[in-house]
Design a protein around this motif. Structure first.
Motif, PDB file in Angstrom:
ATOM      1  N   PRO A  12       0.928  -1.315  -0.192  1.00 59.74           N
ATOM      2  CA  PRO A  12      -0.341  -0.279   0.048  1.00 59.74           C
ATOM      3  C   PRO A  12       1.001   1.347   0.042  1.00 59.74           C
ATOM      4  N   SER A  13       0.367   2.225  -1.427  1.00 57.56           N
ATOM      5  CA  SER A  13       1.990   2.980  -1.447  1.00 57.56           C
ATOM      6  C   SER A  13       1.411   4.126  -1.948  1.00 57.56           C
ATOM      7  N   GLY A  14      -0.137   4.334  -1.498  1.00 62.01           N
ATOM      8  CA  GLY A  14      -0.534   5.935  -2.211  1.00 62.01           C
ATOM      9  C   GLY A  14      -2.160   5.234  -3.084  1.00 62.01           C
ATOM     10  N   ILE A  15      -3.089   5.964  -3.693  1.00 65.95           N
ATOM     11  CA  ILE A  15      -3.963   5.612  -3.973  1.00 65.95           C
ATOM     12  C   ILE A  15      -3.144   5.173  -5.932  1.00 65.95           C
ATOM     13  N   PRO A  16      -3.803   4.345  -5.796  1.00 64.21           N
ATOM     14  CA  PRO A  16      -3.398   3.593  -7.840  1.00 64.21           C
ATOM     15  C   PRO A  16      -3.438   4.149  -8.737  1.00 64.21           C
ATOM     16  N   HIS A  17      -3.534   4.284  -9.815  1.00 63.50           N
ATOM     17  CA  HIS A  17      -3.344   5.438 -11.366  1.00 63.50           C
ATOM     18  C   HIS A  17      -4.078   3.856 -11.925  1.00 63.50           C
TER      19      HIS A  17
END
Length: 336
Positions: A12-17
């Protein structure tokens, strides 16, 4: 017939793109629907601590990534979906494996060697300057993640192949020294996985700042698409697919017939502005319902938590018996 156990970890490292969706999320969910596959997917929040020391970012990213996978169609009935930190057996196995792994093996890990090399190039007297144990021990924890469930296959990028080889070495050493309890996992490399291009034509990546967020509202999605680089050809002038990243992104969301039609329209002089409207519409067609589901989940994190806890129960039912055998094998047992 025994099903093939496939395990995937998502940090989990930020909102996926959009690139994460096309290259990882969509194909993984499709693969999990194979009746011959037993699918495990986990949020590797312990791994997130290696690079991120912002508690709120770790927490929010974990929620957002879980919501993303569920919104995109991950079925927790078909896939054992859990959070790494809810499986204490992983950390206990991590220590037992650490006590049976040569330090020299960890010294050869690419990420650690790269950090040491960077210090050398900067003239640091201490080559381990600034290197934390999380980075050094990352392959150990990854091995425990895989081996605690005796995964047969682990989908990874080519940059992760070394870690799978290390997991095999670690498992083999334990099996030889104590008892053959671990499956030797295999890296699953899919050369057909799409790598989505970003706004500037390079690989879509947060590090390049060229991403399109996955769940932008429709108007913001159009604004993001409008930033895709194009040339100065006017409406009516023939255009080729390789003249803008726009075509490759369109192709990732279209059928072959639709892609062929789009190619023909470009050749006939479709204006870049109209092409961008068509692209935004095509993306929105696939993601609108998923975006709505994502918004619902983010507003009710208790629903996500319930799903993860149910997944943890399923996962621990697999992990606990194996750990008991491991403990017995190394001599940690009742004195009665």
């Amino acid at each position: 017939m025994k099903k093939t156990r496939v395990l995937t970890g998502v940090t989990p490292s930020g909102i996926p793109h959009l690139g994460n969706y096309v290259g990882a999320i969509r194909p993984a969910i499709q693969a999990s629907q194979n009746p011959d596959v037993e699918s495990f997917l986990f949020l590797s929040d312990y791994h997130a601590l290696i690079k991120c020391h912002d508690p709120e970012k770790v927490h929010e990213s974990t929620k957002a990534v879980a919501a993303t996978w569920l919104a995109c169609g991950l079925d927790p009935e078909r896939t054992t979906f859990y959070r790494q930190t809810d499986i204490p057996e992983v950390m206990e196995l991590n220590w037992i494996l650490t006590c049976n792994t040569a330090k020299g093996l960890m010294n050869r890990a690419h990420a650690y060697k790269a950090a040491v090399q960077e210090n050398a190039e900067k003239g640091q007297e201490d080559l381990d300057h600034g290197i934390e144990m999380g980075l050094f021990c990352y392959p150990m924890l990854m091995s425990a993640d895989i081996l605690i469930f005796n995964a047969d296959k682990v989908p990874v990028g080519r940059d992760q192949i070394q870690h799978l080889e290390m997991a095999r070495d670690i498992a083999g050493r334990f099996n030889h020294r104590f008892k053959p309890l671990f499956t030797l996992p295999e890296a699953q490399i899919d050369d057909n996985v799409e790598t989505l291009v970003g706004l500037d034509g390079r690989k879509m990546s947060k590090s390049y700042g060229n991403t399109i967020p996955l769940f932008e509202p429709e108007k913001k999605l159009q604004k993001a698409v409008n930033k895709i680089v194009t040339n100065l050809k006017e409406p009516g002038e023939p255009k080729q697919p390789d003249e803008s990243p726009l075509f490759d992104i369109y192709k990732a969301f279209s059928t072959p017939t639709e892609t062929s039609s789009f190619t023909q329209m470009l050749a006939e002089g479709l204006a870049w502005g109209e092409a961008k409207k068509m692209l935004a519409t095509k993306i929105n067609e696939e993601l609108a319902e998923k975006r709505e589901r994502f918004t619902q989940l983010m507003a009710e994190p208790s629903l996500i938590e319930d799903i993860l806890q149910a997944g943890a129960v399923k996962a621990r039912a697999q992990a606990k018996p194996l750990l008991e055998e491991v403990r017995e094998a190394v001599g940690i047992r009742s004195l009665k």
